[in-house]
Design a protein around this motif. Structure first.
Motif, PDB file in Angstrom:
ATOM      1  N   ALA A  51      12.210 -45.392  14.885  1.00 12.61           N
ATOM      2  CA  ALA A  51      12.476 -45.815  13.505  1.00 12.61           C
ATOM      3  C   ALA A  51      12.561 -47.335  13.405  1.00 12.61           C
ATOM      4  CB  ALA A  51      13.774 -45.169  13.005  1.00 12.61           C
ATOM      5  N   ASP A  52      13.189 -47.977  14.390  1.00 12.68           N
ATOM      6  CA  ASP A  52      13.315 -49.436  14.377  1.00 12.68           C
ATOM      7  C   ASP A  52      11.945 -50.112  14.506  1.00 12.68           C
ATOM      8  OD1 ASP A  52      16.030 -49.197  14.136  1.00 12.68           O
ATOM      9  OD2 ASP A  52      16.488 -49.627  16.247  1.00 12.68           O
ATOM     10  N   LEU A  53      11.090 -49.557  15.352  1.00 16.26           N
ATOM     11  CA  LEU A  53       9.753 -50.140  15.522  1.00 16.26           C
ATOM     12  C   LEU A  53       8.936 -50.008  14.236  1.00 16.26           C
ATOM     13  CD1 LEU A  53       8.842 -48.992  19.142  1.00 16.26           C
ATOM     14  CD2 LEU A  53       9.000 -51.357  18.336  1.00 16.26           C
ATOM     15  N   LYS A  54       9.014 -48.851  13.612  1.00 18.43           N
ATOM     16  CA  LYS A  54       8.268 -48.664  12.365  1.00 18.43           C
ATOM     17  C   LYS A  54       8.796 -49.587  11.266  1.00 18.43           C
ATOM     18  CE  LYS A  54       6.698 -43.930  13.168  1.00 18.43           C
ATOM     19  NZ  LYS A  54       6.714 -42.524  12.701  1.00 18.43           N
ATOM     20  N   ALA A  55      10.109 -49.761  11.217  1.00 24.24           N
ATOM     21  CA  ALA A  55      10.693 -50.647  10.207  1.00 24.24           C
ATOM     22  C   ALA A  55      10.291 -52.094  10.445  1.00 24.24           C
ATOM     23  CB  ALA A  55      12.217 -50.509  10.214  1.00 24.24           C
ATOM     24  N   VAL A  66       1.925 -47.123  11.559  1.00 28.24           N
ATOM     25  CA  VAL A  66       2.555 -47.384  12.858  1.00 28.24           C
ATOM     26  C   VAL A  66       2.701 -46.067  13.608  1.00 28.24           C
ATOM     27  CG1 VAL A  66       4.571 -48.267  14.080  1.00 28.24           C
ATOM     28  CG2 VAL A  66       3.840 -49.356  11.941  1.00 28.24           C
ATOM     29  N   ARG A  67       2.168 -46.034  14.823  1.00 32.75           N
ATOM     30  CA  ARG A  67       2.330 -44.852  15.677  1.00 32.75           C
ATOM     31  C   ARG A  67       3.033 -45.263  16.967  1.00 32.75           C
ATOM     32  NH1 ARG A  67      -2.827 -40.696  15.579  1.00 32.75           N
ATOM     33  NH2 ARG A  67      -2.757 -40.220  13.347  1.00 32.75           N
ATOM     34  N   VAL A  68       4.105 -44.570  17.273  1.00 28.09           N
ATOM     35  CA  VAL A  68       4.861 -44.833  18.489  1.00 28.09           C
ATOM     36  C   VAL A  68       4.633 -43.656  19.442  1.00 28.09           C
ATOM     37  CG1 VAL A  68       7.120 -45.271  19.509  1.00 28.09           C
ATOM     38  CG2 VAL A  68       6.581 -46.152  17.221  1.00 28.09           C
ATOM     39  N   ILE A  69       3.997 -43.923  20.559  1.00 28.34           N
ATOM     40  CA  ILE A  69       3.709 -42.882  21.552  1.00 28.34           C
ATOM     41  C   ILE A  69       4.723 -43.020  22.677  1.00 28.34           C
ATOM     42  CG2 ILE A  69       2.017 -42.002  23.210  1.00 28.34           C
ATOM     43  CD1 ILE A  69      -0.152 -43.046  21.361  1.00 28.34           C
ATOM     44  N   GLN A  70       5.537 -41.996  22.833  1.00 27.87           N
ATOM     45  CA  GLN A  70       6.606 -42.027  23.829  1.00 27.87           C
ATOM     46  C   GLN A  70       6.148 -41.297  25.092  1.00 27.87           C
ATOM     47  OE1 GLN A  70      10.226 -40.532  22.105  1.00 27.87           O
ATOM     48  NE2 GLN A  70       9.947 -41.672  20.217  1.00 27.87           N
TER      49      GLN A  70
END
Length: 324
Positions: A51-55, A66-70
């Motif tokens: 959420a912080d990265l997307k914000a 924004v896509r965050v791949i974990q």
């Protein structure tokens, strides 16, 4: 690799908390793709970071999504993804025969049929009537007669049943197949569905492959999609081991003349252009098609087509040894 501009634009406290965890950060055509090592973090921490990265990145003028791949390494065994950007190029046939060829070369290999909506490995490996058991809430792979354990939605669904699931359900199914009791298996070949959708993203988020093999037929339309699939792996910092050209040439059984209904050499030329290894060609042959339909893959025999798959498996073995 992470682009310095992206990392520098993050709030100082967020960047400091993610030091050493950002594996890749790129912006391609308005899509920010962040690959993050989340090993050791609980579910709430992972959700907060995403959420912080997307914000932080969404307000940028050059970012539309924004896509965050974990990623987190779950097991010592290495996953090799076999993918393509397009259906109908023989990816499943390659995956099954490659697994058998690696087994014959001395590797401990398992096969996951990740094509949730169109599973074909039960047919190719002659395990259609097998039903996997479970232990400790995990599936036990089905043993094929070729010495390659396999799991597929085709083993779990009723024959002929249409699987109409939304993305999260398909992702959960993939997790169950990979998180099974694979025993001493040290290489897991994953036959991915065509395209770059939810199943592929789940794979990259939860089970980072050691590498990917891309398969395509020689014509331009298939190559365009194969290159697109390659970009997805590249953005997730998964090395593309090489490209395979399938349906490459047809030898007439009557006159012996070779024809190229899908063209010739296109995949090798694309590999050269992309600076990627070319792993080999598989011909357009009736024996390969009949073997797959009959549950008798040619890689299990000693014919000329078995040698084609064995040659590709040998190159993959060398890559695994060099990147162990």
């Amino acid at each position: 690799m992470a682009e310095p501009d992206i990392v520098a634009s993050l709030p100082e406290a967020l960047a400091a908390s993610l030091e050493g965890r950002i594996q890749s950060a790129r912006i391609v055509k308005g899509r920010a793709m962040i690959v993050l090592d989340v090993a050791g973090l609980d579910t709430d921490e992972r959700a907060r970071i995403e959420a912080d990265l997307k914000a932080a990145l969404s307000p940028r003028a050059d970012v539309d999504e924004v896509r965050v791949i974990q990623t987190a390494q779950r097991t010592a065994r290495r996953i090799i993804a076999v993918g393509s950007g397009k259906g109908g190029v023989g990816k499943s046939t390659l995956a099954a025969n490659l697994a058998i060829a690696l087994k014959r070369a001395g590797h401990k290999v398992g096969l996951v049929d990740a094509d949730i909506y169109g599973p074909s490995q039960p047919l190719i490996l002659d395990t259609r009537d097998a039903k996997p058991e479970a232990r400790d809430s995990k599936l036990i792979p089905v043993e094929s007669r070729f010495g390659v354990p396999v799991l597929s939605m085709g083993h779990l669904a009723k024959p002929g049943q249409a699987i109409a699931w939304r993305g999260p359900m398909a992702g959960n199914a993939l997790s169950q197949l990979i998180d099974a009791h694979w025993g001493e298996t040290d290489i897991l070949i994953v036959d991915l569905p065509p395209g770059t959708g939810d199943v592929q993203l789940t794979m990259l988020q939860k089970f980072k492959p050691a590498g990917a093999v891309l398969v395509s037929t020689p014509q331009d339309l298939a190559l365009i999609d194969a290159v697109r699939a390659g970009h997805l792996f590249d953005q997730a910092s998964v090395p593309v081991i090489g490209l395979v050209e399938n349906m490459a040439g047809y030898v007439c059984p009557h006159c012996g003349e070779v024809s190229d209904p899908f063209g010739a050499g296109g995949v090798e030329a694309a590999a050269t252009k992309l600076d990627l290894p070319f792993l080999g060609r598989i011909p357009l042959a009736l024996e390969i098609r009949e073997g797959g339909d009959a549950g008798d893959p040619p890689a299990a025999g000693d014919g000329i087509h078995a040698k084609s798959f064995a040659a590709i498996a040998e190159k993959l073995s060398r890559w695994l040894a060099a990147n162990g």
